[in-house]
Design an enzyme around this catalytic site. Sequence first.
Site, PDB file in Angstrom:
ATOM      1  N   ASP A  77       1.196 -12.668  -8.832  1.00 42.56           N
ATOM      2  CA  ASP A  77       0.185 -13.164  -7.897  1.00 42.56           C
ATOM      3  C   ASP A  77      -1.074 -13.467  -8.697  1.00 42.56           C
ATOM      4  O   ASP A  77      -1.315 -12.869  -9.739  1.00 42.56           O
ATOM      5  CB  ASP A  77      -0.069 -12.233  -6.694  1.00 42.56           C
ATOM      6  N   ASN A 106      10.038  -2.267 -16.160  1.00 43.48           N
ATOM      7  CA  ASN A 106       9.053  -3.129 -15.502  1.00 43.48           C
ATOM      8  C   ASN A 106       7.645  -2.537 -15.642  1.00 43.48           C
ATOM      9  O   ASN A 106       7.463  -1.327 -15.445  1.00 43.48           O
ATOM     10  CB  ASN A 106       9.431  -3.204 -14.006  1.00 43.48           C
ATOM     11  N   GLU A 147       6.387   1.167 -14.718  1.00 38.35           N
ATOM     12  CA  GLU A 147       5.020   1.606 -15.051  1.00 38.35           C
ATOM     13  C   GLU A 147       4.960   2.980 -15.707  1.00 38.35           C
ATOM     14  O   GLU A 147       4.123   3.812 -15.342  1.00 38.35           O
ATOM     15  CB  GLU A 147       4.141   1.569 -13.795  1.00 38.35           C
ATOM     16  N   HIS A 185       0.335  -9.412 -12.195  1.00 41.08           N
ATOM     17  CA  HIS A 185      -0.724  -9.383 -11.172  1.00 41.08           C
ATOM     18  C   HIS A 185      -1.993  -9.866 -11.872  1.00 41.08           C
ATOM     19  O   HIS A 185      -2.609  -9.122 -12.637  1.00 41.08           O
ATOM     20  CB  HIS A 185      -0.931  -7.954 -10.643  1.00 41.08           C
ATOM     21  N   GLU A 228       6.279  -9.678 -10.343  1.00 44.26           N
ATOM     22  CA  GLU A 228       5.368  -9.404  -9.216  1.00 44.26           C
ATOM     23  C   GLU A 228       4.186 -10.372  -9.258  1.00 44.26           C
ATOM     24  O   GLU A 228       3.038  -9.993  -9.021  1.00 44.26           O
ATOM     25  CB  GLU A 228       4.864  -7.956  -9.271  1.00 44.26           C
TER      26      GLU A 228
HETATM   27  O1  G3I Z   1       4.055   2.526   6.007  1.00 38.83           O
HETATM   28  C1  G3I Z   1       2.858   3.325   6.046  1.00 38.83           C
HETATM   29  C2  G3I Z   1       2.316   3.400   7.417  1.00 38.83           C
HETATM   30  O2  G3I Z   1       3.240   4.087   8.233  1.00 38.83           O
HETATM   31  C3  G3I Z   1       0.958   4.117   7.386  1.00 38.83           C
HETATM   32  O3  G3I Z   1       0.392   4.100   8.656  1.00 38.83           O
HETATM   33  C4  G3I Z   1       0.017   3.415   6.418  1.00 38.83           C
HETATM   34  C5  G3I Z   1      -1.314   4.140   6.282  1.00 38.83           C
HETATM   35  O4  G3I Z   1      -1.895   3.903   5.035  1.00 38.83           O
HETATM   36  O5  G3I Z   1       0.635   3.406   5.158  1.00 38.83           O
HETATM   37  C6  G3I Z   1       1.847   2.692   5.133  1.00 38.83           C
HETATM   38  O6  G3I Z   1       2.380   2.722   3.846  1.00 38.83           O
HETATM   39  C7  G3I Z   1       1.713   1.940   2.871  1.00 38.83           C
HETATM   40  C8  G3I Z   1       2.719   0.931   2.334  1.00 38.83           C
HETATM   41  O7  G3I Z   1       2.126   0.230   1.279  1.00 38.83           O
HETATM   42  C9  G3I Z   1       3.192  -0.062   3.386  1.00 38.83           C
HETATM   43  O8  G3I Z   1       2.132  -0.830   3.825  1.00 38.83           O
HETATM   44  C10 G3I Z   1       1.225   2.848   1.780  1.00 38.83           C
HETATM   45  O9  G3I Z   1       0.170   3.674   2.280  1.00 38.83           O
HETATM   46  C11 G3I Z   1       0.706   2.041   0.635  1.00 38.83           C
HETATM   47  O10 G3I Z   1       0.424   2.914  -0.464  1.00 38.83           O
HETATM   48  C12 G3I Z   1       1.766   1.053   0.201  1.00 38.83           C
HETATM   49  O11 G3I Z   1       1.246   0.290  -0.845  1.00 38.83           O
HETATM   50  C13 G3I Z   1       2.192  -0.375  -1.665  1.00 38.83           C
HETATM   51  C14 G3I Z   1       2.039   0.107  -3.101  1.00 38.83           C
HETATM   52  O12 G3I Z   1       2.876  -0.636  -3.953  1.00 38.83           O
HETATM   53  C15 G3I Z   1       2.421   1.579  -3.253  1.00 38.83           C
HETATM   54  O13 G3I Z   1       3.778   1.784  -2.992  1.00 38.83           O
HETATM   55  C16 G3I Z   1       1.936  -1.866  -1.563  1.00 38.83           C
HETATM   56  O14 G3I Z   1       2.253  -2.308  -0.238  1.00 38.83           O
HETATM   57  C17 G3I Z   1       2.790  -2.602  -2.575  1.00 38.83           C
HETATM   58  O15 G3I Z   1       2.430  -3.964  -2.587  1.00 38.83           O
HETATM   59  C18 G3I Z   1       2.572  -2.016  -3.952  1.00 38.83           C
HETATM   60  O16 G3I Z   1       3.417  -2.667  -4.861  1.00 38.83           O
HETATM   61  C19 G3I Z   1       3.255  -2.286  -6.231  1.00 38.83           C
HETATM   62  C20 G3I Z   1       4.615  -2.321  -6.875  1.00 38.83           C
HETATM   63  O17 G3I Z   1       5.512  -1.510  -6.159  1.00 38.83           O
HETATM   64  C21 G3I Z   1       4.535  -1.879  -8.335  1.00 38.83           C
HETATM   65  N1  G3I Z   1       3.563  -2.663  -9.068  1.00 38.83           N
HETATM   66  C22 G3I Z   1       2.233  -2.775  -8.449  1.00 38.83           C
HETATM   67  C23 G3I Z   1       2.337  -3.247  -7.012  1.00 38.83           C
HETATM   68  C24 G3I Z   1       0.978  -3.434  -6.389  1.00 38.83           C
HETATM   69  O18 G3I Z   1       0.288  -2.215  -6.310  1.00 38.83           O
END
Ligand code: G3I
Length: 337
Positions: free
Chosen positions: A262, A194, A151, A230, A260
């Site tokens: 969906d 990607n 990205e 997505h 990715e």
């Molecule tokens: O693990 C912590 C937890 O300890 C905490 O209590 C909680 C509170 O918000 O956050 C948790 O972490 C979160 C994590 O997901 C695990 O659930 C982060 O806040 C949250 O920002 C994170 O979101 C992920 C996001 O990328 C950012 O990294 C999504 O699950 C994940 O599906 C998403 O994936 C991205 C790809 O990497 C790149 N392309 C887009 C895609 C969708 O956004």
Amino acid sequence: MNPQLCLAALTLTGLAAASGQAPTLKQAAQQRGMLIGGAVSSTLFDDLDPEYAGTVAREFSVIVSENGMKWKALEGTQNEFVYGLTDATVNWAQERGVKVRGHTLVWHDSVPAWVYQLGTAPQMRGAMKNHIQSVMKHFGSRVMIWDVVNEAIADTPGNPLRANSPFALAGPDYIDAAFRWAHEANPAARLYYNDYGAEGMNGKSDAMYALVKGMLARGVPMTGVGFQAHLDSGYSVKDSGMLENLRRFHDLGLDIQLTEVDVQLPASGATPANLARQAQVYRDLIGACVSVKCSAFVMWGVNDTSSWRAGGKPLLFDDDYAKKPAYGAVIQPLQTR
Ligand code: G3I
């Protein structure tokens, strides 16, 4: 029939059919030389949800740790790497012959605060090189497919490289450099750029095309391009010009992966009509993927509840792991010659 011919015709799906079992996604995809799978959470091994791991083991030939390989997860403090949970995921996959896609080495999101505090280009380049090479060397031959840069292209008019990325400090050639460092760390690894929103013919995919064409001209070691996909169930693969777009990247000699996938339902939810529309988008996506001989079709999750956009019920398995119409829409074209 000649017994030898008969034997040759017994493909994996044929074997599955002969045994009375329906073929799985990974069996069907294997016939196309394609990996199929999805992103998994690091709680994959949670005994409370054995159906999650069971579905992955049965259906997927490739997994991605949804968040476990991001910079913030692995190197929250500079040069202190934490691999425990992600190692468990990778080892689980290796024990079952499931491949792992590494996601992602350089991404402006999910970056720890210390990266933002680096003040000079040499400091940033040093941190990037150390991160990329430490992580790749740690996983070694267990992870041979990497999203090196994720990205990097902005959504603003003209689609320049993101100015808000901390990695911009490393200099305008930071993407080239990241791929070169990655190649140096593991010369046999398959390296991808990607991004999202570049599936069809549009300004962003034009910018991505120019980016990777330039990289190839400069001799940057790269294997291919990941299109995240997505999408929502109103998306039209045909009207977006997706096939034409994938073909122009393929014609550069690059490998294509959908990384990715969906397909979100509208607010009216899982009605039969909406599920049928979702299935059609999946059918068209797998068709486009097959047309350009893409090497992987990776969805962003396992079942609907595990999705980052669970409300949109965007995956092949419902909340209870039952196969949705979209499952059939993906597996059928893989089996049809
Ligand atoms: O693990 C912590 C937890 O300890 C905490 O209590 C909680 C509170 O918000 O956050 C948790 O972490 C979160 C994590 O997901 C695990 O659930 C982060 O806040 C949250 O920002 C994170 O979101 C992920 C996001 O990328 C950012 O990294 C999504 O699950 C994940 O599906 C998403 O994936 C991205 C790809 O990497 C790149 N392309 C887009 C895609 C969708 O956004």
